[in-house]
Scaffold this motif. Structure first.
Motif, mmCIF file in Angstrom:
data_model
loop_
_atom_site.group_PDB
_atom_site.id
_atom_site.type_symbol
_atom_site.label_atom_id
_atom_site.label_comp_id
_atom_site.label_asym_id
_atom_site.label_seq_id
_atom_site.Cartn_x
_atom_site.Cartn_y
_atom_site.Cartn_z
ATOM 1 N N LYS A 45 -20.478 -39.941 -4.695
ATOM 2 C CA LYS A 45 -20.317 -41.287 -5.248
ATOM 3 C C LYS A 45 -21.533 -42.145 -4.975
ATOM 4 C CE LYS A 45 -18.507 -44.469 -2.981
ATOM 5 N NZ LYS A 45 -18.877 -45.626 -2.125
ATOM 6 N N ASN A 49 -23.716 -43.561 -8.197
ATOM 7 C CA ASN A 49 -23.796 -44.981 -8.553
ATOM 8 C C ASN A 49 -25.201 -45.543 -8.382
ATOM 9 O OD1 ASN A 49 -21.195 -45.006 -9.406
ATOM 10 N ND2 ASN A 49 -20.416 -46.396 -7.852
ATOM 11 N N ASP A 72 -14.451 -45.266 -8.844
ATOM 12 C CA ASP A 72 -15.646 -46.038 -8.489
ATOM 13 C C ASP A 72 -16.786 -45.807 -9.471
ATOM 14 O OD1 ASP A 72 -14.390 -47.116 -6.287
ATOM 15 O OD2 ASP A 72 -15.986 -46.586 -4.880
ATOM 16 N N ALA A 119 -14.709 -51.190 -5.468
ATOM 17 C CA ALA A 119 -15.977 -50.492 -5.292
ATOM 18 C C ALA A 119 -17.053 -51.421 -4.738
ATOM 19 C CB ALA A 119 -16.447 -49.887 -6.611
ATOM 20 N N LYS A 435 -10.316 -43.004 -6.104
ATOM 21 C CA LYS A 435 -11.480 -43.879 -5.956
ATOM 22 C C LYS A 435 -12.773 -43.071 -5.907
ATOM 23 C CE LYS A 435 -13.022 -47.822 -3.189
ATOM 24 N NZ LYS A 435 -14.441 -47.520 -2.996
ATOM 25 N N THR A 436 -12.765 -41.973 -5.149
ATOM 26 C CA THR A 436 -13.971 -41.149 -5.061
ATOM 27 C C THR A 436 -13.701 -39.662 -5.253
ATOM 28 O OG1 THR A 436 -13.759 -40.940 -2.648
ATOM 29 C CG2 THR A 436 -15.119 -42.746 -3.479
#
Length: 452
Positions: A45, A49, A72, A119, A435-436
């Motif tokens: 992640k 990002n 995220d 996030a 989320k991840t």
């Protein structure tokens, strides 16, 4: 790729067709024999990002190979699209989803609202990008996101001349009134509560008129490896970015190159799987482990032997094998606080006390992780005491019960880890792992199947 797909029911760990929803309690599978498993994990992640932001600010298209597809990362994709970046899915090079082709906008534009979810990378990396866009961009997120520290992001951009409206909250929601440029220059901030404040500024700094000379002034600076990760990603795009001395960084103005980037597996997400080998007296191997990396999850190779395990890296496969017992530890995790939840869970199952410090900053993550870990382990019969900068863990016999996740993916996986050794642990909202790592329940089930 709609963000909302991560609000739907997730995979059932027992392999049948019944879903596991946000509203159900997930029975953490109990290991009845040592686990012996080999598995691969989706992309990082943190790297995904960062590379998405740099690709959106670049002067040519980029390809991200084997990126993470999670809540995220999807929030980041949708946010950048809303600012004018074109992001397309293309045939994937890995087993966890498509690759991404990112084409920068000729000119970024605001007049949009960005959903940050929970996030931290979105809420702290994108305000400088929004300031480089034309028009207002409003940032908001989940209820828990409104409690996360944002004062440093807001004050630092104001010091650089950016107009931000927050009604004095110093927190979400707020609006960045982008003018299309940031002058840059010298700036001093306090990043004591999160290294993301530093990374967010550095990622966009090459697009500032004068670049950025950034200095941290505060009593501590957590998660330094994440800043090194940011600098390495920027340098790989042809930008001069250096750490002048501890707590000081500079990025020269200039073009950010497009790139073809292979995203490494998420080594922090490997923690509960590798720790499972120790809990069950077995062995777990993760494939695709990089020989050199800036990810803090690489520290697991040095941390897990402290609990009595052996660790072997052969080629791109890292294998953790349990020792004859789980030892207590005394460790400083100031560089890798995100590893704390699984390591604290492991310490709760050890045969002697542990003290894990240097993690005061994780009180400001998705939840107050120190309080959450102490509360949940104690609710199962454990003995965990909060320290100013960490936790003291005295192992006690644990019993089943509800393990609350606090909408925190790492709290959920820590509960699953304890459930391997304790009958009747029910993890609340296992779907928050999306989320991840949306595949967590499926991969955890595979771990147990392999062990059987």
């Amino acid at each position: 790729m709609p963000v909302s797909r991560y609000s739907v029911p997730q995979f059932n760990p027992y392999g049948d067709d019944s879903p596991v929803s946000h509203d159900e309690h997930w029975p953490a599978p109990r290991a009845t024999a040592p686990i012996h498993a080999v598995l691969s994990l989706p992309g990082s992640k943190s790297l995904t990002n960062r590379e998405l932001v740099l690709s959106a600010l670049a002067d040519a298209p980029s390809i991200l190979r084997a990126p993470l597809h999670s809540r995220d990362s999807d929030l980041m994709v949708e946010a950048l699209r809303s600012l004018g970046t074109t992001i397309e899915e293309v045939d994937g090079s890995g087993g966890f989803g498509p690759d991404l082709r990112i084409t920068p906008a000729e000119e970024l534009f605001g007049s949009t609202t960005i959903d940050c979810g929970l996030a931290g990378t979105v809420m702290r990396f994108l305000p400088p990008v929004a300031a480089l866009a034309l028009g207002p961009t409003t940032f908001d997120g989940d209820e828990g996101a409104r409690r996360r520290p944002m004062a440093t992001t807001i004050s630092s951009l104001r010091d650089l001349g950016v107009d931000i409206g927050d009604d004095g909250r110093a927190a979400l929601p707020f609006t960045v009134h982008g003018s299309g440029r940031i002058r840059g220059g010298s700036l001093t901030i306090d990043a004591s509560s999160s290294s993301q404040f530093v990374s967010g500024l550095l990622l966009a700094a090459a697009r500032f008129d004068e670049g950025l000379e950034l200095r941290h002034h505060g009593d501590r600076l957590p998660s330094l490896p994440h800043i090194e990760m940011t600098l390495a990603a920027i340098r790989a795009r042809g930008v001069r970015a250096v750490s002048n001395e501890p707590g000081s960084w500079s990025v020269e103005p200039g073009a950010i190159a497009g790139a073809d980037v292979a995203i490494e597996p998420d080594l922090s997400n490997a923690a509960p799987f590798l720790a499972a080998a120790i809990v069950t007296g077995g062995s777990v191997a993760i494939t695709g482990w990089p020989s050199s990396t800036t990810q803090v999850g690489a520290d697991l190779a040095e941390l897990l032997p402290l609990f009595g395990a052996t660790v072997e890296l052969e080629g791109d496969r890292l294998t953790v094998t349990a020792g004859d017992r789980i030892r207590g530890v005394s460790i400083d995790l100031s560089t890798g606080g995100e590893l704390a939840p699984p390591l604290v869970a492991l310490a709760a199952l050890a045969d002697e006390p542990s003290e894990i410090t240097g993690i005061g900053h994780i009180r400001h993550h998705e939840t107050d992780r120190l309080a959450a870990l102490a509360t949940e382990i104690n609710n199962l019969g454990g003995e965990v005491t909060e320290l100013p900068d960490g936790l003291a863990i005295t192992p006690r016999p644990l019993h089943g019960g509800l393990w609350s996740s606090y909408a925190d993916h790492r709290m959920a996986t820590a509960g699953a880890l304890i459930g391997l050794a304790v009958d009747g642990v029910l993890v609340e909202d296992i779907a928050t792992t999306a989320k991840t790592l949306p595949q967590f329940p499926e991969l955890w089930h595979g771990l147990l199947t392999a062990g059987a």
